[in-house]
Design a protein around this motif. Structure first.
Motif, PDB file in Angstrom:
ATOM      1  N   GLY A   1       0.919  -1.269  -0.012  1.00 37.35           N
ATOM      2  CA  GLY A   1       0.046   0.123  -0.115  1.00 37.35           C
ATOM      3  C   GLY A   1       0.867   1.170  -0.016  1.00 37.35           C
ATOM      4  N   ALA A   2       0.763   1.792   1.198  1.00 44.68           N
ATOM      5  CA  ALA A   2       1.773   3.195   1.320  1.00 44.68           C
ATOM      6  C   ALA A   2       3.081   3.140   0.575  1.00 44.68           C
ATOM      7  CB  ALA A   2       1.966   3.409   2.698  1.00 44.68           C
ATOM      8  N   PHE A   3       4.079   1.914   0.941  1.00 47.34           N
ATOM      9  CA  PHE A   3       5.304   1.857   0.256  1.00 47.34           C
ATOM     10  C   PHE A   3       5.505   1.773  -1.253  1.00 47.34           C
ATOM     11  CE2 PHE A   3       9.243   0.176  -0.895  1.00 47.34           C
ATOM     12  CZ  PHE A   3      10.269   1.057  -0.126  1.00 47.34           C
ATOM     13  N   GLU A   4       4.435   1.085  -1.570  1.00 45.46           N
ATOM     14  CA  GLU A   4       4.121   1.174  -3.365  1.00 45.46           C
ATOM     15  C   GLU A   4       3.846   2.612  -3.401  1.00 45.46           C
ATOM     16  OE1 GLU A   4       3.343  -0.106  -7.341  1.00 45.46           O
ATOM     17  OE2 GLU A   4       4.608  -0.856  -5.722  1.00 45.46           O
ATOM     18  N   ASP A   5       2.938   3.180  -3.102  1.00 52.00           N
ATOM     19  CA  ASP A   5       2.482   4.501  -3.585  1.00 52.00           C
ATOM     20  C   ASP A   5       3.399   5.636  -3.142  1.00 52.00           C
ATOM     21  OD1 ASP A   5       0.122   3.275  -4.238  1.00 52.00           O
ATOM     22  OD2 ASP A   5      -0.857   3.941  -2.219  1.00 52.00           O
ATOM     23  N   SER A   6       4.384   5.435  -2.282  1.00 51.91           N
ATOM     24  CA  SER A   6       5.552   6.347  -2.062  1.00 51.91           C
ATOM     25  C   SER A   6       6.461   6.945  -3.159  1.00 51.91           C
ATOM     26  CB  SER A   6       6.242   5.801  -0.732  1.00 51.91           C
ATOM     27  OG  SER A   6       7.143   4.962  -1.095  1.00 51.91           O
ATOM     28  N   ASN A   7       6.400   6.412  -3.977  1.00 48.84           N
ATOM     29  CA  ASN A   7       7.363   6.719  -5.148  1.00 48.84           C
ATOM     30  C   ASN A   7       6.825   6.384  -6.726  1.00 48.84           C
ATOM     31  OD1 ASN A   7       9.366   7.022  -6.886  1.00 48.84           O
ATOM     32  ND2 ASN A   7      10.763   6.988  -5.363  1.00 48.84           N
ATOM     33  N   PRO A   8       6.838   7.096  -7.626  1.00 47.18           N
ATOM     34  CA  PRO A   8       6.050   6.796  -9.037  1.00 47.18           C
ATOM     35  C   PRO A   8       6.775   6.028  -9.732  1.00 47.18           C
ATOM     36  CG  PRO A   8       6.562   9.280  -8.750  1.00 47.18           C
ATOM     37  CD  PRO A   8       6.693   8.663  -7.286  1.00 47.18           C
ATOM     38  N   ALA A   9       8.132   5.993  -9.100  1.00 49.39           N
ATOM     39  CA  ALA A   9       8.975   4.612  -9.833  1.00 49.39           C
ATOM     40  C   ALA A   9       8.900   3.422  -9.460  1.00 49.39           C
ATOM     41  CB  ALA A   9      10.432   5.076  -9.306  1.00 49.39           C
ATOM     42  N   HIS A  10       8.003   3.203  -8.443  1.00 45.69           N
ATOM     43  CA  HIS A  10       7.695   1.847  -7.896  1.00 45.69           C
ATOM     44  C   HIS A  10       6.605   1.021  -8.889  1.00 45.69           C
ATOM     45  CE1 HIS A  10       8.780   2.743  -3.466  1.00 45.69           C
ATOM     46  NE2 HIS A  10       9.892   2.567  -4.410  1.00 45.69           N
ATOM     47  N   ARG A  11       6.717  -0.039  -9.169  1.00 48.82           N
ATOM     48  CA  ARG A  11       5.775  -0.895 -10.059  1.00 48.82           C
ATOM     49  C   ARG A  11       5.690  -2.305  -9.447  1.00 48.82           C
ATOM     50  NH1 ARG A  11       6.112   3.436 -11.820  1.00 48.82           N
ATOM     51  NH2 ARG A  11       6.340   4.093 -14.054  1.00 48.82           N
ATOM     52  N   GLY A  12       4.374  -2.242  -8.702  1.00 43.04           N
ATOM     53  CA  GLY A  12       3.702  -3.631  -8.397  1.00 43.04           C
ATOM     54  C   GLY A  12       4.744  -4.111  -7.249  1.00 43.04           C
ATOM     55  N   THR A  13       4.773  -3.682  -6.113  1.00 38.22           N
ATOM     56  CA  THR A  13       5.442  -4.227  -4.912  1.00 38.22           C
ATOM     57  C   THR A  13       4.402  -5.288  -4.287  1.00 38.22           C
ATOM     58  OG1 THR A  13       6.456  -1.986  -4.288  1.00 38.22           O
ATOM     59  CG2 THR A  13       6.436  -3.954  -2.610  1.00 38.22           C
ATOM     60  N   THR A  14       5.072  -6.485  -4.195  1.00 37.19           N
ATOM     61  CA  THR A  14       4.130  -7.613  -3.697  1.00 37.19           C
ATOM     62  C   THR A  14       4.812  -8.387  -2.816  1.00 37.19           C
ATOM     63  OG1 THR A  14       3.405  -7.736  -6.149  1.00 37.19           O
ATOM     64  CG2 THR A  14       3.057  -9.492  -4.520  1.00 37.19           C
ATOM     65  N   VAL A  15       4.048  -8.535  -1.579  1.00 44.07           N
ATOM     66  CA  VAL A  15       4.735  -9.428  -0.481  1.00 44.07           C
ATOM     67  C   VAL A  15       4.654 -10.828  -0.970  1.00 44.07           C
ATOM     68  CG1 VAL A  15       4.698  -9.829   1.941  1.00 44.07           C
ATOM     69  CG2 VAL A  15       4.201  -7.828   1.412  1.00 44.07           C
ATOM     70  N   LEU A  16       5.609 -11.774  -0.845  1.00 40.86           N
ATOM     71  CA  LEU A  16       5.590 -12.864  -1.401  1.00 40.86           C
ATOM     72  C   LEU A  16       5.349 -13.898  -0.164  1.00 40.86           C
ATOM     73  CD1 LEU A  16       8.777 -12.655  -3.957  1.00 40.86           C
ATOM     74  CD2 LEU A  16       6.216 -12.577  -4.350  1.00 40.86           C
ATOM     75  N   SER A  17       5.635 -13.425   1.067  1.00 46.64           N
ATOM     76  CA  SER A  17       5.554 -14.407   2.178  1.00 46.64           C
ATOM     77  C   SER A  17       4.141 -14.584   2.615  1.00 46.64           C
ATOM     78  CB  SER A  17       6.435 -13.931   3.123  1.00 46.64           C
ATOM     79  OG  SER A  17       7.651 -14.076   2.886  1.00 46.64           O
ATOM     80  N   ASP A  18       3.853 -15.645   3.459  1.00 46.50           N
ATOM     81  CA  ASP A  18       2.626 -16.000   3.484  1.00 46.50           C
ATOM     82  C   ASP A  18       2.629 -16.165   5.195  1.00 46.50           C
ATOM     83  OD1 ASP A  18      -0.326 -16.171   3.759  1.00 46.50           O
ATOM     84  OD2 ASP A  18      -0.264 -18.306   3.250  1.00 46.50           O
ATOM     85  N   PRO A  19       2.031 -15.600   6.129  1.00 46.80           N
ATOM     86  CA  PRO A  19       1.237 -14.378   5.910  1.00 46.80           C
ATOM     87  C   PRO A  19       1.812 -13.208   5.672  1.00 46.80           C
ATOM     88  CG  PRO A  19       1.492 -14.868   8.304  1.00 46.80           C
ATOM     89  CD  PRO A  19       2.181 -15.826   7.452  1.00 46.80           C
ATOM     90  N   LYS A  20       1.397 -12.149   5.069  1.00 46.08           N
ATOM     91  CA  LYS A  20       1.912 -10.846   4.640  1.00 46.08           C
ATOM     92  C   LYS A  20       2.340  -9.974   5.532  1.00 46.08           C
ATOM     93  CE  LYS A  20       0.026 -11.045  -0.098  1.00 46.08           C
ATOM     94  NZ  LYS A  20      -0.510 -10.451  -1.228  1.00 46.08           N
ATOM     95  N   ALA A  21       1.781 -10.191   6.554  1.00 43.68           N
ATOM     96  CA  ALA A  21       2.057  -9.215   7.851  1.00 43.68           C
ATOM     97  C   ALA A  21       2.113 -10.263   9.125  1.00 43.68           C
ATOM     98  CB  ALA A  21       1.009  -8.224   8.050  1.00 43.68           C
ATOM     99  N   PRO A  22       2.858  -9.735  10.123  1.00 46.29           N
ATOM    100  CA  PRO A  22       3.632  -8.592  10.103  1.00 46.29           C
ATOM    101  C   PRO A  22       4.992  -8.616   9.566  1.00 46.29           C
ATOM    102  CG  PRO A  22       3.569  -9.655  12.358  1.00 46.29           C
ATOM    103  CD  PRO A  22       2.991 -10.504  11.474  1.00 46.29           C
TER     104      PRO A  22
END
Length: 197
Positions: free
Chosen positions: A54-75
């Motif tokens: 969410g926020a990290f992906e949106d923080s920079n227009p140079a980012h393209r599709g940041t995806t957490v690969l681990s399950d669960p995704k948080a924390p």
């Protein structure tokens, strides 16, 4: 007419040989840090900074599709993996990173091997990483949020030459610092704007 051409050709060859010699003898690394003072609760800073998709992906227009690969995704935790595409210095980078040294609401580290391409052609695989920190300010006006980012080019003839061209000639460090600062300033705007609004 022929003599000036020979002289120009010899001069060009000497310059190219000089660049190759310097580039292979003095390899360069990317090592930059950016920081921002954020007047918000530590827990809120951590919540925003650790929201990779969410926020990290949106923080920079140079980012393209940041995806957490681990399950669960948080924390966030040691060993959590994420993938990101981004543009740095005109190059497209695709990284798969792993977190380490995670201390909730204080810091996390990440490391990755990033494949860089230009116009779809492979340029290099760079070992890179960073340390993200949230630290108390001595001035008492919020928290100092910083991100140290580093990158090492391959230790080959091509890698050393590419490192010198990228860092010494094309000033990739300035672009990496600017890229990192954009992210931190976004976090600052989001958090302080939410508080003021």
């Amino acid at each position: 007419m022929r003599r000036p051409l020979v002289l120009a050709g010899s001069t060009l060859a000497a310059v190219v040989m000089f660049v190759v010699a310097i580039g292979t003898l003095v390899p360069q690394t990317v090592d930059v840090s950016a920081s921002s003072m954020i007047d918000a609760p530590r827990a809120e800073i951590w919540r925003v900074a650790s929201d990779f998709e969410g926020a990290f992906e949106d923080s920079n227009p140079a980012h393209r599709g940041t995806t957490v690969l681990s399950d669960p995704k948080a924390p966030l935790r040691d060993g959590l993996r994420f993938r990101q595409e981004e543009y740095v210095g005109g190059l497209r980078g695709v990284l798969e990173a792993e977190l380490f040294d995670v201390y909730p609401q204080a810091r996390f580290g990440w490391r990755a091997e990033t494949d860089y391409t230009l116009w779809g052609l492979p340029v290099a695989t760079v070992e890179e990483g960073g340390i993200f920190r949230i630290e108390e300010s001595r001035e008492g006006d919020g928290f100092r949020v910083s991100h140290l980012v580093w990158g090492n080019f391959p230790d080959t003839f091509y890698g050393r030459l590419l490192s010198w061209v990228s860092v010494a000639l094309l000033d990739m460090e300035t672009d990496a610092e600017r890229h990192t600062r954009v992210e931190l300033e976004y976090f600052e705007r989001q958090l302080e704007g939410a508080r003021d609004g």
